[in-house]
Design a protein around this motif. Structure first.
Motif, PDB file in Angstrom:
ATOM      1  N   ALA A  64      50.559  34.757  15.386  1.00 24.21           N
ATOM      2  CA  ALA A  64      51.889  34.328  14.954  1.00 24.21           C
ATOM      3  C   ALA A  64      52.203  34.750  13.527  1.00 24.21           C
ATOM      4  O   ALA A  64      53.361  35.029  13.194  1.00 24.21           O
ATOM      5  CB  ALA A  64      52.014  32.813  15.089  1.00 24.21           C
ATOM      6  N   THR A  65      51.192  34.793  12.667  1.00 28.51           N
ATOM      7  CA  THR A  65      51.419  35.022  11.237  1.00 28.51           C
ATOM      8  C   THR A  65      50.992  36.402  10.749  1.00 28.51           C
ATOM      9  O   THR A  65      51.421  36.835   9.680  1.00 28.51           O
ATOM     10  CB  THR A  65      50.653  33.982  10.410  1.00 28.51           C
ATOM     11  N   LEU A 441      52.950  29.269  11.526  1.00 34.10           N
ATOM     12  CA  LEU A 441      54.327  29.549  11.124  1.00 34.10           C
ATOM     13  C   LEU A 441      54.808  28.551  10.086  1.00 34.10           C
ATOM     14  O   LEU A 441      55.492  28.917   9.120  1.00 34.10           O
ATOM     15  CB  LEU A 441      55.237  29.528  12.358  1.00 34.10           C
ATOM     16  N   GLU A 442      54.443  27.285  10.264  1.00 31.64           N
ATOM     17  CA  GLU A 442      54.809  26.288   9.263  1.00 31.64           C
ATOM     18  C   GLU A 442      54.123  26.576   7.929  1.00 31.64           C
ATOM     19  O   GLU A 442      54.724  26.425   6.861  1.00 31.64           O
ATOM     20  CB  GLU A 442      54.432  24.895   9.753  1.00 31.64           C
ATOM     21  N   THR A 443      52.880  27.017   7.993  1.00 38.74           N
ATOM     22  CA  THR A 443      52.117  27.318   6.782  1.00 38.74           C
ATOM     23  C   THR A 443      52.764  28.429   5.965  1.00 38.74           C
ATOM     24  O   THR A 443      52.772  28.390   4.733  1.00 38.74           O
ATOM     25  CB  THR A 443      50.667  27.715   7.147  1.00 38.74           C
ATOM     26  N   SER A 448      58.872  26.787  12.946  1.00 38.17           N
ATOM     27  CA  SER A 448      57.558  26.652  13.574  1.00 38.17           C
ATOM     28  C   SER A 448      57.577  26.214  15.032  1.00 38.17           C
ATOM     29  O   SER A 448      56.525  26.152  15.662  1.00 38.17           O
ATOM     30  CB  SER A 448      56.707  25.666  12.764  1.00 38.17           C
ATOM     31  N   ARG A 449      58.728  25.893  15.580  1.00 39.79           N
ATOM     32  CA  ARG A 449      58.776  25.514  16.992  1.00 39.79           C
ATOM     33  C   ARG A 449      58.426  26.715  17.864  1.00 39.79           C
ATOM     34  O   ARG A 449      58.961  27.815  17.700  1.00 39.79           O
ATOM     35  CB  ARG A 449      60.161  24.999  17.348  1.00 39.79           C
ATOM     36  N   VAL A 450      57.498  26.538  18.802  1.00 35.37           N
ATOM     37  CA  VAL A 450      57.105  27.601  19.722  1.00 35.37           C
ATOM     38  C   VAL A 450      57.075  27.034  21.139  1.00 35.37           C
ATOM     39  O   VAL A 450      57.074  25.816  21.346  1.00 35.37           O
ATOM     40  CB  VAL A 450      55.732  28.214  19.364  1.00 35.37           C
ATOM     41  N   GLN A 471      48.276  14.206  16.981  1.00 36.62           N
ATOM     42  CA  GLN A 471      47.672  13.851  15.698  1.00 36.62           C
ATOM     43  C   GLN A 471      48.313  14.602  14.538  1.00 36.62           C
ATOM     44  O   GLN A 471      48.562  14.044  13.468  1.00 36.62           O
ATOM     45  CB  GLN A 471      46.173  14.133  15.732  1.00 36.62           C
ATOM     46  N   HIS A 472      48.595  15.882  14.763  1.00 39.08           N
ATOM     47  CA  HIS A 472      49.145  16.719  13.691  1.00 39.08           C
ATOM     48  C   HIS A 472      50.662  16.912  13.818  1.00 39.08           C
ATOM     49  O   HIS A 472      51.248  17.654  13.022  1.00 39.08           O
ATOM     50  CB  HIS A 472      48.441  18.079  13.690  1.00 39.08           C
ATOM     51  N   ASN A 473      51.264  16.271  14.830  1.00 41.34           N
ATOM     52  CA  ASN A 473      52.710  16.365  15.056  1.00 41.34           C
ATOM     53  C   ASN A 473      53.176  17.825  15.094  1.00 41.34           C
ATOM     54  O   ASN A 473      54.106  18.238  14.389  1.00 41.34           O
ATOM     55  CB  ASN A 473      53.490  15.595  13.983  1.00 41.34           C
ATOM     56  N   ILE A 474      52.525  18.604  15.921  1.00 46.93           N
ATOM     57  CA  ILE A 474      52.769  20.051  15.969  1.00 46.93           C
ATOM     58  C   ILE A 474      53.953  20.347  16.887  1.00 46.93           C
ATOM     59  O   ILE A 474      53.982  19.906  18.040  1.00 46.93           O
ATOM     60  CB  ILE A 474      51.509  20.795  16.450  1.00 46.93           C
TER      61      ILE A 474
END
Length: 561
Positions: A64-65, A441-443, A448-450, A471-474
């Motif tokens: 992704a990055t 993507l957020e980083t 970041s939505r996929v 847990q990480h709210n991804i």
């Protein structure tokens, strides 16, 4: 030992100096030094529930990055559980640095001391799925080894590199000063001048040039040069599943990705010069080894073992990006000498009296006509509805499921990227890779939505990662297409034997299961999938959309009509 620097600090400091921001993995007894050190550093840790999924997540982060994925592993079972995920990264050329812990130094050397997790040779287990393997036996060697591993991972052909560090090397206090800087630059991998010259000689007189763009085209960031070359030659371009997105989908020279269709095989076989970029001409690309080219082949690949592995040709070992820049420049010079009139000695391409643009249009029409003759209206609408719902720039991650097999051929990735597990073909890739992709993507500060797409069978390989997502709210929207079993294997077996055996599966209520993890979920009819996805994309955090339907594959043309 609170605040006492140890070998783990050298790992964390070196990774941070190299630019790492995120690490995937699971803690383990022999890796505690790594995790102690992370408490003093700035790396963001994403804890998966199964090591194989950690590997897929680090893979997805990298895809992704474009950055290096980093994976921390425990010893023995933890390390071994990651290997199927690493096979996908290795087969697809995804740069990763894998740091695996190891039993204490005194247990190494194949002595059976009865230590927990002990293997005779742990790194040998990784030899089939990583570019190289290193054992670090003293703390002062950690920074240089990680820097070297990072360099190797990003050098074409890219891929995962394995480092393992014994428990006591990670834990023991050190006198090595903090790492201040680290530099890793990809090794140069240009094409040989005489090979580019010969390729230009072939192409300058070609009447029917064509191009296959494989995954190496994307890894080499060669899209701009590919477009320039195709337009100079007026050469039709087809993308493999791994190359999907390397060439504009609706370009007048685009054969899109219908590489498994016999009509496309016919076009490629008729080319008098075929450029193959970043592909081995393997099983899928060759329409299951039925491809019989009548012209000459120019094959460009960073991996020397790929060259001429399936077909003889002019093999050019080079990074695809560097090779296509050189080829584009040399072609421009050669064609200028022909008065700028194109290839074929200045006359331009001629596909038996028709233009390449008309050939592309006619070939795509033949593919559509074949599909429309096979009662696949539900499947075509289902894939079109998903495509219409997905924003143009959204990245998508596909498991080995019937929807993904359709995606290989029909998915227009637009401004987003299409990622699938076609390299090694293992189940369970889609959801954890999407989690890693979204985190990445957020980083890097991008939307970041996929989307992840799985079948009911493949989803069970990674269902535990709903806990990670929560847990990480991804922000991953997970589409599960539930057809009651291993759908593609069912089709294969019925087609080959008249019946399917062991393909039907008991499965959970996916909506209730997701909700038990605290993840919103809904079940919708196939015709409502587009609206459900749009709602999922607009929400916060992870969510699940379940569609119960039986999708069919288009008829396999390598078996004949």
């Amino acid at each position: 030992m609170t605040d006492q620097r140890n070998g783990g600090d050298l790992v964390v400091e070196t990774l941070e100096a190299l630019g790492a921001k995120t690490v995937f993995g699971i803690p383990g007894q022999h890796a505690l030094g790594l995790f102690d050190a992370m408490g003093r550093g700035n790396l963001h840790f994403v804890s998966s529930r199964v090591e194989n999924n950690s590997a897929f997540a680090a893979d997805g982060y990298s895809r992704a990055t474009g950055e290096v994925g980093v994976l921390f592993l425990s010893t023995g079972p933890g390390a071994l559980t990651s290997l199927a995920g690493l096979q996908e990264a290795y087969a697809t050329g995804v740069p990763m640095v894998v740091v695996a812990s190891q039993i204490p130094l005194e247990g190494l050397g194949a002595r059976r001391k009865g230590m927990l997790h002990q293997l005779d040779d742990q790194k040998a287990s990784a030899a089939n799925v990583t570019k190289s393997q290193r054992l670090i036996q003293h703390a002062s060697g950690i920074p240089s080894a990680i820097q070297d591993a990072w360099t190797e991972a990003i050098s074409s052909p890219q891929g995962p590199v394995w480092i393992e560090i014994p428990q006591n090397v990670l834990l023991d206090p050190i006198m090595v000063p903090p790492v201040e800087d680290a530099l890793a630059e990809a090794a140069d991998n240009p094409p040989r001048v005489e090979l580019i010259r010969e390729a230009v000689n072939w192409l300058s007189t070609a009447e029917r040039p064509a191009i296959i763009a494989g995954g190496g085209t994307r890894r080499g960031r060669a899209e701009k040069s590919l477009l320039s070359i195709a337009e100079k030659l007026r050469a039709p371009v087809i993308c493999t599943p791994g190359g999907n997105g390397a060439f504009p989908w609706n370009h007048e020279l685009s054969l899109q990705s219908w590489i498994e269709d016999r009509h496309m095989t016919d076009v490629l076989e008729d080319a008098d010069v075929l450029i193959v970029i970043g592909s081995s001409l393997g099983e899928v690309t060759s329409n299951y080894f039925t491809f019989e080219p009548r012209g000459r082949i120019i094959q460009i690949d960073a991996e020397p073992r790929v060259l001429e592995s399936n077909r003889p040709g002019l093999g050019i070992r080079a990074d695809a990006g560097q090779a296509l820049v050189a080829l584009d420049s040399a072609l421009a010079e050669a064609l200028a000498g022909l008065g700028g009139a194109g290839a074929a000695g200045g006359v331009g391409p001629n596909w038996h009296g028709t233009t390449p643009e008309n050939l592309v249009k006619e070939s795509l029409a033949k593919v559509m006509a074949r599909l429309e003759s096979q009662d696949l209206g539900k499947e075509l609408k289902f894939m079109a509805d998903i495509r219409e719902a997905v924003p143009a720039d959204m990245q998508t991650f596909w498991d080995m499921t019937i929807s993904a097999y359709w995606g290989w051929s029909c998915w227009d990735s637009r401004e987003g990227q299409f990622h699938s597990a076609q390299g090694a073909g293992g189940l369970g890739f889609g959801f954890p890779a999407a989690l890693g992709g979204a985190v990445g993507l957020e980083t890097v500060g991008k939307p970041s939505r996929v989307l992840a797409v799985s079948g009911d069978g493949s989803s069970m390989y990674s269902i535990s990662e709903l806990a990670t997502a929560k847990q990480h709210n991804i922000p991953v929207t997970w589409l599960i297409v539930d057809d009651g079993g291993y759908g593609i294997l069912r089709e294969y077996m019925v087609g080959a034997f008249g019946k399917a055996t062991a393909t039907e599966l008991a499965r959970p209520d996916f909506v209730k299961l997701a909700e038990a993890f605290g993840v919103p979920a809904r079940r919708v009819a196939p015709e409502d999938v587009g609206d459900a996805l749009r709602e999922g994309f607009a929400a916060d955090g992870p969510n699940v959309v379940v569609v119960e339907t039986l999708l069919k594959m288009f008829g396999p043309t390598h078996l004949g009509d």
